[in-house]
Design a protein around this motif. Structure first.
Motif, PDB file in Angstrom:
ATOM      1  N   LEU A 124       7.157   9.996  -9.065  1.00  0.00           N
ATOM      2  CA  LEU A 124       7.791  10.966  -8.174  1.00  0.00           C
ATOM      3  C   LEU A 124       7.511  10.603  -6.720  1.00  0.00           C
ATOM      4  O   LEU A 124       8.372  10.752  -5.843  1.00  0.00           O
ATOM      5  CB  LEU A 124       7.275  12.384  -8.463  1.00  0.00           C
ATOM      6  N   LYS A 125       6.322  10.114  -6.458  1.00  0.00           N
ATOM      7  CA  LYS A 125       5.932   9.744  -5.103  1.00  0.00           C
ATOM      8  C   LYS A 125       6.709   8.514  -4.633  1.00  0.00           C
ATOM      9  O   LYS A 125       7.019   8.375  -3.446  1.00  0.00           O
ATOM     10  CB  LYS A 125       4.429   9.476  -5.064  1.00  0.00           C
ATOM     11  N   LEU A 126       7.032   7.612  -5.578  1.00  0.00           N
ATOM     12  CA  LEU A 126       7.713   6.359  -5.229  1.00  0.00           C
ATOM     13  C   LEU A 126       9.232   6.483  -5.198  1.00  0.00           C
ATOM     14  O   LEU A 126       9.912   5.567  -4.733  1.00  0.00           O
ATOM     15  CB  LEU A 126       7.336   5.265  -6.235  1.00  0.00           C
ATOM     16  N   ALA A 127       9.769   7.589  -5.697  1.00  0.00           N
ATOM     17  CA  ALA A 127      11.219   7.702  -5.885  1.00  0.00           C
ATOM     18  C   ALA A 127      12.005   7.462  -4.600  1.00  0.00           C
ATOM     19  O   ALA A 127      13.011   6.739  -4.585  1.00  0.00           O
ATOM     20  CB  ALA A 127      11.559   9.079  -6.463  1.00  0.00           C
ATOM     21  N   LYS A 128      11.555   8.026  -3.499  1.00  0.00           N
ATOM     22  CA  LYS A 128      12.291   7.868  -2.237  1.00  0.00           C
ATOM     23  C   LYS A 128      12.213   6.440  -1.723  1.00  0.00           C
ATOM     24  O   LYS A 128      13.211   5.867  -1.271  1.00  0.00           O
ATOM     25  CB  LYS A 128      11.738   8.841  -1.191  1.00  0.00           C
ATOM     26  N   THR A 129      11.028   5.838  -1.805  1.00  0.00           N
ATOM     27  CA  THR A 129      10.848   4.467  -1.315  1.00  0.00           C
ATOM     28  C   THR A 129      11.618   3.463  -2.160  1.00  0.00           C
ATOM     29  O   THR A 129      12.268   2.550  -1.644  1.00  0.00           O
ATOM     30  CB  THR A 129       9.347   4.098  -1.314  1.00  0.00           C
ATOM     31  N   TRP A 130      11.531   3.613  -3.470  1.00  0.00           N
ATOM     32  CA  TRP A 130      12.179   2.652  -4.376  1.00  0.00           C
ATOM     33  C   TRP A 130      13.664   2.971  -4.575  1.00  0.00           C
ATOM     34  O   TRP A 130      14.392   2.180  -5.159  1.00  0.00           O
ATOM     35  CB  TRP A 130      11.475   2.654  -5.727  1.00  0.00           C
ATOM     36  N   GLN A 131      14.059   4.165  -4.165  1.00  0.00           N
ATOM     37  CA  GLN A 131      15.457   4.605  -4.285  1.00  0.00           C
ATOM     38  C   GLN A 131      15.938   4.527  -5.740  1.00  0.00           C
ATOM     39  O   GLN A 131      17.031   4.017  -6.044  1.00  0.00           O
ATOM     40  CB  GLN A 131      16.373   3.776  -3.369  1.00  0.00           C
ATOM     41  N   GLN A 132      15.105   5.020  -6.606  1.00  0.00           N
ATOM     42  CA  GLN A 132      15.428   5.134  -8.022  1.00  0.00           C
ATOM     43  C   GLN A 132      14.950   6.488  -8.515  1.00  0.00           C
ATOM     44  O   GLN A 132      14.185   7.176  -7.844  1.00  0.00           O
ATOM     45  CB  GLN A 132      14.724   4.038  -8.838  1.00  0.00           C
ATOM     46  N   THR A 133      15.391   6.881  -9.702  1.00  0.00           N
ATOM     47  CA  THR A 133      14.933   8.145 -10.266  1.00  0.00           C
ATOM     48  C   THR A 133      13.485   7.999 -10.733  1.00  0.00           C
ATOM     49  O   THR A 133      13.053   6.895 -11.112  1.00  0.00           O
ATOM     50  CB  THR A 133      15.793   8.568 -11.465  1.00  0.00           C
ATOM     51  N   PRO A 134      12.718   9.078 -10.703  1.00  0.00           N
ATOM     52  CA  PRO A 134      11.346   9.010 -11.194  1.00  0.00           C
ATOM     53  C   PRO A 134      11.260   8.495 -12.628  1.00  0.00           C
ATOM     54  O   PRO A 134      10.346   7.744 -12.970  1.00  0.00           O
ATOM     55  CB  PRO A 134      10.862  10.464 -11.094  1.00  0.00           C
ATOM     56  N   GLN A 135      12.229   8.886 -13.479  1.00  0.00           N
ATOM     57  CA  GLN A 135      12.204   8.446 -14.869  1.00  0.00           C
ATOM     58  C   GLN A 135      12.342   6.934 -14.966  1.00  0.00           C
ATOM     59  O   GLN A 135      11.641   6.275 -15.746  1.00  0.00           O
ATOM     60  CB  GLN A 135      13.324   9.135 -15.654  1.00  0.00           C
ATOM     61  N   ALA A 136      13.233   6.359 -14.158  1.00  0.00           N
ATOM     62  CA  ALA A 136      13.443   4.903 -14.181  1.00  0.00           C
ATOM     63  C   ALA A 136      12.198   4.177 -13.666  1.00  0.00           C
ATOM     64  O   ALA A 136      11.787   3.147 -14.231  1.00  0.00           O
ATOM     65  CB  ALA A 136      14.667   4.536 -13.337  1.00  0.00           C
ATOM     66  N   ILE A 137      11.615   4.691 -12.598  1.00  0.00           N
ATOM     67  CA  ILE A 137      10.409   4.065 -12.044  1.00  0.00           C
ATOM     68  C   ILE A 137       9.257   4.150 -13.046  1.00  0.00           C
ATOM     69  O   ILE A 137       8.536   3.173 -13.273  1.00  0.00           O
ATOM     70  CB  ILE A 137      10.013   4.748 -10.718  1.00  0.00           C
ATOM     71  N   ALA A 138       9.098   5.319 -13.653  1.00  0.00           N
ATOM     72  CA  ALA A 138       8.018   5.493 -14.629  1.00  0.00           C
ATOM     73  C   ALA A 138       8.181   4.542 -15.800  1.00  0.00           C
ATOM     74  O   ALA A 138       7.193   3.984 -16.305  1.00  0.00           O
ATOM     75  CB  ALA A 138       7.987   6.941 -15.114  1.00  0.00           C
ATOM     76  N   THR A 139       9.402   4.323 -16.229  1.00  0.00           N
ATOM     77  CA  THR A 139       9.655   3.404 -17.344  1.00  0.00           C
ATOM     78  C   THR A 139       9.271   1.979 -16.957  1.00  0.00           C
ATOM     79  O   THR A 139       8.659   1.245 -17.747  1.00  0.00           O
ATOM     80  CB  THR A 139      11.142   3.465 -17.750  1.00  0.00           C
ATOM     81  N   GLN A 140       9.608   1.574 -15.737  1.00  0.00           N
ATOM     82  CA  GLN A 140       9.236   0.231 -15.262  1.00  0.00           C
ATOM     83  C   GLN A 140       7.717   0.078 -15.183  1.00  0.00           C
ATOM     84  O   GLN A 140       7.151  -0.926 -15.619  1.00  0.00           O
ATOM     85  CB  GLN A 140       9.839  -0.022 -13.879  1.00  0.00           C
TER      86      GLN A 140
ATOM     87  N   THR B 287       0.826  -1.200   0.000  1.00  0.00           N
ATOM     88  CA  THR B 287       0.000   0.000   0.000  1.00  0.00           C
ATOM     89  C   THR B 287       0.861   1.252   0.000  1.00  0.00           C
ATOM     90  O   THR B 287       1.809   1.373   0.774  1.00  0.00           O
ATOM     91  CB  THR B 287      -0.923   0.016   1.238  1.00  0.00           C
ATOM     92  N   ILE B 288       0.532   2.206  -0.849  1.00  0.00           N
ATOM     93  CA  ILE B 288       1.305   3.455  -0.892  1.00  0.00           C
ATOM     94  C   ILE B 288       0.414   4.669  -0.658  1.00  0.00           C
ATOM     95  O   ILE B 288       0.853   5.798  -0.784  1.00  0.00           O
ATOM     96  CB  ILE B 288       2.025   3.616  -2.241  1.00  0.00           C
TER      97      ILE B 288
END
Length: 283
Positions: free
Chosen positions: A54-70, A31-32
């Protein structure tokens, strides 16, 4: 998470359809909280944007661009063929409704009755003069559909006013010819697109009603009904169904009648189920 298309899924609103798929795409983190998802302002294109990366960047410890691509790679099969998914700069995810998705959504709205909420908060009593423009638009929709049935542009299963059900069922054409041979939506006039956009907006606004959940803020049913009524009146004044359109492009005329049927269905729902008022079949 299922991969059923937007016609087959139980979600009534476009926004709910996308939120559940976004939830499925990020399920590995549990849950986020609230997922940011907003509709773009363009009335021609149906685009939703999410800053979830952008919201997940800190939790996932990745850049927003990388998370968005995934996330986009996971979302694509969940949303196909209803939405095209892409990653915009700064890690914003864009989900644009395709013509195929719009056709399926419109077909559903035009032919499947909206579910009656288990619990609902009726609007305070509204005076007859304020209801009249909405009731007039509903009756006008019904009149156009009956006229089209008489002219054999469409065939309504139960066209008689005295016995008409809550939503008219089309015997033909079925499905409504929303798209052309190249799978492009026939409804391209600004009046067509503005009414489609308003139908989507109204249902998205009513999402808490269908979800039987508490409203974050009160929904003014009269205001959204008036907005839909006005969009329909603009469509009716600008987008022809009879004359040359009926003769030269009958499938466009049928698609516009499908849009009339979808509008009638939603206006009836708001009038009867939320405003506790009569949805007249004729005036």
């Amino acid at each position: 998470m299922d991969t059923l298309n937007i016609f087959q899924c139980p979600e009534v609103t476009v926004k709910r359809f996308l939120l559940l798929r976004l939830q499925g795409a990020i399920a590995r983190e549990g849950t986020i909280g609230e997922i940011p998802l907003n509709r773009g302002k363009n009335s021609v294109r149906v685009v939703y944007v999410s800053a979830i990366a952008l919201k997940l960047a800190k939790t996932w410890q990745q850049t927003p661009q990388a998370i968005a691509t995934q996330l986009a790679a996971t979302l694509e099969p969940l949303c196909y063929p209803d939405f095209a998914v892409k990653v915009a700069p700064a890690g914003i995810i864009e989900l644009e409704m395709t013509d195929a998705g719009l056709a399926l959504w419109l077909q559903r709205l035009a032919q499947i009755p909206l579910p009656v909420p288990e619990s609902r908060i009726f609007s305070p009593v509204v005076s007859a003069d304020r209801l009249f423009p909405i009731q007039y638009s509903h009756a006008r929709c019904c009149s156009l559909l009956r006229m089209a049935h008489r002219d054999r542009l469409i065939s309504i299963a139960q066209p008689d006013v005295a016995t008409a059900p809550q939503i008219w069922s089309l015997a033909a054409p079925n499905p409504i010819p929303w798209v052309d041979g190249g799978d492009r939506l026939r409804l391209v006039h600004p009046g067509d697109r503005s009414l489609i956009s308003q139908l989507i907006t109204v249902l998205d606004t009513l999402d808490p009603v269908f979800g039987n959940c508490r409203h974050e803020k009160p929904v003014n049913y009269l205001t959204i009904a008036n907005s839909l009524s006005q969009a329909f009146q603009t469509f009716y004044s600008q987008c022809r169904i009879w004359g040359e359109v009926k003769t030269e492009t009958p499938k466009l005329a049928q698609a516009r009648l499908g849009l009339v049927l979808a509008t009638q269905s939603l206006l009836r729902f708001i009038l009867e189920e939320l405003l506790n008022a009569v949805a007249p079949l004729e005036l």
